[in-house]
Design a protein around this motif. Structure first.
Motif, PDB file in Angstrom:
ATOM      1  N   THR A 110      -8.926 -49.554 -30.759  1.00 44.70           N
ATOM      2  CA  THR A 110      -8.511 -48.796 -29.582  1.00 44.70           C
ATOM      3  C   THR A 110      -7.041 -48.416 -29.676  1.00 44.70           C
ATOM      4  O   THR A 110      -6.672 -47.266 -29.415  1.00 44.70           O
ATOM      5  CB  THR A 110      -8.760 -49.616 -28.293  1.00 44.70           C
ATOM      6  OG1 THR A 110     -10.143 -49.964 -28.242  1.00 44.70           O
ATOM      7  CG2 THR A 110      -8.387 -48.833 -27.065  1.00 44.70           C
ATOM      8  N   HIS A 111      -6.217 -49.377 -30.068  1.00 47.34           N
ATOM      9  CA  HIS A 111      -4.778 -49.123 -30.184  1.00 47.34           C
ATOM     10  C   HIS A 111      -4.494 -48.027 -31.209  1.00 47.34           C
ATOM     11  O   HIS A 111      -3.694 -47.124 -30.956  1.00 47.34           O
ATOM     12  CB  HIS A 111      -4.051 -50.415 -30.574  1.00 47.34           C
ATOM     13  CG  HIS A 111      -2.627 -50.223 -30.940  1.00 47.34           C
ATOM     14  ND1 HIS A 111      -1.652 -49.906 -30.014  1.00 47.34           N
ATOM     15  CD2 HIS A 111      -1.989 -50.287 -32.141  1.00 47.34           C
ATOM     16  CE1 HIS A 111      -0.485 -49.793 -30.627  1.00 47.34           C
ATOM     17  NE2 HIS A 111      -0.665 -50.022 -31.917  1.00 47.34           N
ATOM     18  N   MET A 112      -5.155 -48.104 -32.345  1.00 47.36           N
ATOM     19  CA  MET A 112      -4.904 -47.117 -33.396  1.00 47.36           C
ATOM     20  C   MET A 112      -5.368 -45.720 -32.966  1.00 47.36           C
ATOM     21  O   MET A 112      -4.722 -44.727 -33.293  1.00 47.36           O
ATOM     22  CB  MET A 112      -5.557 -47.546 -34.701  1.00 47.36           C
ATOM     23  CG  MET A 112      -4.855 -48.765 -35.312  1.00 47.36           C
ATOM     24  SD  MET A 112      -5.582 -49.318 -36.842  1.00 47.36           S
ATOM     25  CE  MET A 112      -4.835 -48.165 -37.972  1.00 47.36           C
ATOM     26  N   LYS A 113      -6.456 -45.659 -32.220  1.00 46.01           N
ATOM     27  CA  LYS A 113      -6.924 -44.360 -31.726  1.00 46.01           C
ATOM     28  C   LYS A 113      -5.961 -43.800 -30.686  1.00 46.01           C
ATOM     29  O   LYS A 113      -5.617 -42.619 -30.711  1.00 46.01           O
ATOM     30  CB  LYS A 113      -8.314 -44.491 -31.106  1.00 46.01           C
ATOM     31  CG  LYS A 113      -9.429 -44.598 -32.091  1.00 46.01           C
ATOM     32  CD  LYS A 113     -10.761 -44.706 -31.360  1.00 46.01           C
ATOM     33  CE  LYS A 113     -11.906 -44.884 -32.322  1.00 46.01           C
ATOM     34  NZ  LYS A 113     -13.187 -45.057 -31.599  1.00 46.01           N
ATOM     35  N   ASP A 114      -5.549 -44.667 -29.771  1.00 47.52           N
ATOM     36  CA  ASP A 114      -4.669 -44.219 -28.687  1.00 47.52           C
ATOM     37  C   ASP A 114      -3.269 -43.871 -29.172  1.00 47.52           C
ATOM     38  O   ASP A 114      -2.650 -42.940 -28.671  1.00 47.52           O
ATOM     39  CB  ASP A 114      -4.564 -45.297 -27.596  1.00 47.52           C
ATOM     40  CG  ASP A 114      -5.877 -45.506 -26.868  1.00 47.52           C
ATOM     41  OD1 ASP A 114      -6.773 -44.644 -26.992  1.00 47.52           O
ATOM     42  OD2 ASP A 114      -6.000 -46.542 -26.177  1.00 47.52           O
ATOM     43  N   GLU A 115      -2.770 -44.625 -30.123  1.00 50.83           N
ATOM     44  CA  GLU A 115      -1.387 -44.463 -30.570  1.00 50.83           C
ATOM     45  C   GLU A 115      -1.229 -43.472 -31.720  1.00 50.83           C
ATOM     46  O   GLU A 115      -0.105 -43.121 -32.073  1.00 50.83           O
ATOM     47  CB  GLU A 115      -0.811 -45.817 -30.990  1.00 50.83           C
ATOM     48  CG  GLU A 115      -0.723 -46.823 -29.855  1.00 50.83           C
ATOM     49  CD  GLU A 115       0.226 -46.376 -28.754  1.00 50.83           C
ATOM     50  OE1 GLU A 115       1.309 -45.853 -29.064  1.00 50.83           O
ATOM     51  OE2 GLU A 115      -0.142 -46.554 -27.579  1.00 50.83           O
ATOM     52  N   GLU A 167       3.238 -49.806 -39.328  1.00 50.07           N
ATOM     53  CA  GLU A 167       2.676 -50.640 -38.264  1.00 50.07           C
ATOM     54  C   GLU A 167       1.157 -50.718 -38.396  1.00 50.07           C
ATOM     55  O   GLU A 167       0.569 -51.806 -38.324  1.00 50.07           O
ATOM     56  CB  GLU A 167       3.055 -50.061 -36.906  1.00 50.07           C
ATOM     57  CG  GLU A 167       2.459 -50.793 -35.720  1.00 50.07           C
ATOM     58  CD  GLU A 167       2.683 -50.064 -34.413  1.00 50.07           C
ATOM     59  OE1 GLU A 167       1.751 -50.092 -33.586  1.00 50.07           O
ATOM     60  OE2 GLU A 167       3.760 -49.468 -34.216  1.00 50.07           O
ATOM     61  N   PHE A 168       0.515 -49.578 -38.599  1.00 48.65           N
ATOM     62  CA  PHE A 168      -0.935 -49.553 -38.763  1.00 48.65           C
ATOM     63  C   PHE A 168      -1.355 -50.325 -40.008  1.00 48.65           C
ATOM     64  O   PHE A 168      -2.358 -51.042 -40.002  1.00 48.65           O
ATOM     65  CB  PHE A 168      -1.445 -48.114 -38.832  1.00 48.65           C
ATOM     66  CG  PHE A 168      -1.454 -47.393 -37.506  1.00 48.65           C
ATOM     67  CD1 PHE A 168      -1.112 -48.036 -36.322  1.00 48.65           C
ATOM     68  CD2 PHE A 168      -1.814 -46.064 -37.439  1.00 48.65           C
ATOM     69  CE1 PHE A 168      -1.131 -47.368 -35.101  1.00 48.65           C
ATOM     70  CE2 PHE A 168      -1.833 -45.387 -36.218  1.00 48.65           C
ATOM     71  CZ  PHE A 168      -1.496 -46.040 -35.049  1.00 48.65           C
ATOM     72  N   SER A 169      -0.604 -50.181 -41.068  1.00 51.53           N
ATOM     73  CA  SER A 169      -0.918 -50.892 -42.307  1.00 51.53           C
ATOM     74  C   SER A 169      -0.869 -52.403 -42.104  1.00 51.53           C
ATOM     75  O   SER A 169      -1.745 -53.135 -42.565  1.00 51.53           O
ATOM     76  CB  SER A 169       0.058 -50.468 -43.402  1.00 51.53           C
ATOM     77  OG  SER A 169      -0.160 -51.199 -44.571  1.00 51.53           O
ATOM     78  N   LEU A 170       0.140 -52.857 -41.397  1.00 52.95           N
ATOM     79  CA  LEU A 170       0.269 -54.284 -41.118  1.00 52.95           C
ATOM     80  C   LEU A 170      -0.896 -54.772 -40.260  1.00 52.95           C
ATOM     81  O   LEU A 170      -1.477 -55.829 -40.530  1.00 52.95           O
ATOM     82  CB  LEU A 170       1.596 -54.554 -40.409  1.00 52.95           C
ATOM     83  CG  LEU A 170       1.907 -56.004 -40.082  1.00 52.95           C
ATOM     84  CD1 LEU A 170       1.992 -56.839 -41.358  1.00 52.95           C
ATOM     85  CD2 LEU A 170       3.215 -56.094 -39.319  1.00 52.95           C
ATOM     86  N   GLU A 171      -1.265 -53.998 -39.258  1.00 58.29           N
ATOM     87  CA  GLU A 171      -2.399 -54.365 -38.412  1.00 58.29           C
ATOM     88  C   GLU A 171      -3.687 -54.426 -39.221  1.00 58.29           C
ATOM     89  O   GLU A 171      -4.486 -55.349 -39.051  1.00 58.29           O
ATOM     90  CB  GLU A 171      -2.567 -53.363 -37.267  1.00 58.29           C
ATOM     91  CG  GLU A 171      -1.627 -53.589 -36.123  1.00 58.29           C
ATOM     92  CD  GLU A 171      -1.981 -52.735 -34.910  1.00 58.29           C
ATOM     93  OE1 GLU A 171      -3.138 -52.797 -34.451  1.00 58.29           O
ATOM     94  OE2 GLU A 171      -1.078 -52.019 -34.433  1.00 58.29           O
ATOM     95  N   LEU A 172      -3.877 -53.474 -40.114  1.00 59.87           N
ATOM     96  CA  LEU A 172      -5.093 -53.451 -40.919  1.00 59.87           C
ATOM     97  C   LEU A 172      -5.153 -54.633 -41.888  1.00 59.87           C
ATOM     98  O   LEU A 172      -6.226 -55.205 -42.106  1.00 59.87           O
ATOM     99  CB  LEU A 172      -5.213 -52.129 -41.668  1.00 59.87           C
ATOM    100  CG  LEU A 172      -5.505 -50.920 -40.781  1.00 59.87           C
ATOM    101  CD1 LEU A 172      -5.443 -49.636 -41.603  1.00 59.87           C
ATOM    102  CD2 LEU A 172      -6.857 -51.062 -40.094  1.00 59.87           C
ATOM    103  N   ARG A 173      -4.016 -55.022 -42.451  1.00 58.54           N
ATOM    104  CA  ARG A 173      -4.001 -56.203 -43.327  1.00 58.54           C
ATOM    105  C   ARG A 173      -4.351 -57.457 -42.546  1.00 58.54           C
ATOM    106  O   ARG A 173      -5.083 -58.318 -43.029  1.00 58.54           O
ATOM    107  CB  ARG A 173      -2.651 -56.363 -44.006  1.00 58.54           C
ATOM    108  CG  ARG A 173      -2.468 -55.439 -45.192  1.00 58.54           C
ATOM    109  CD  ARG A 173      -1.183 -55.726 -45.872  1.00 58.54           C
ATOM    110  NE  ARG A 173      -0.113 -55.391 -44.914  1.00 58.54           N
ATOM    111  CZ  ARG A 173       1.109 -55.071 -45.229  1.00 58.54           C
ATOM    112  NH1 ARG A 173       1.482 -55.065 -46.479  1.00 58.54           N
ATOM    113  NH2 ARG A 173       2.008 -54.759 -44.317  1.00 58.54           N
TER     114      ARG A 173
END
Length: 120
Positions: free
Chosen positions: A29-34, A50-56
């Protein structure tokens, strides 16, 4: 390990898994919204990092979910709480600290020592 203890650990594992799955949903949800196409390359790079870190982080959690599923399966097969290496019963305190543990503290210590020696 008695049935009440197995039920206790099953509940811990299911709760842990549910929390991890909620984090996955929040990330999506965060990645879609942001997600935005920033004109500034520095802003874009920051967002991508930021997205890369979240995905890891989610990838590590995905692996943990698989481990939790395997542990629940061991509980169902009445094979939970025994060391994979020596067959001795893993202590309740260790299982409380790490419910997915598959090695007793002695075997885990030996494995860590061997790993350190191999790494140099």
């Amino acid at each position: 390990m008695n049935e009440k203890q197995r039920d206790h650990f099953r509940a811990i594992l299911l709760n842990w898994k549910a929390n991890l799955m909620q984090e996955v949903d929040r990330t999506v949800t965060h990645m879609k919204d942001e997600a935005a196409n920033f004109p500034d390359p520095a802003d874009r790079a920051t967002q991508e990092e930021e997205f890369s870190l979240e995905l890891r982080t989610r990838d590590r959690e995905r692996k943990l979910i698989k481990k939790i599923d395997g542990t629940i399966e061991r509980i169902d097969q009445d094979d939970y709480g025994f060391c994979d290496a020596c067959g001795v019963e893993i202590g309740i305190k260790r299982l409380e600290a790490r419910p997915t543990a598959t090695l007793c503290i002695d075997c885990k210590t030996l494995a860590e020592i061997k790993e350190k020696q191999e790494m140099g």
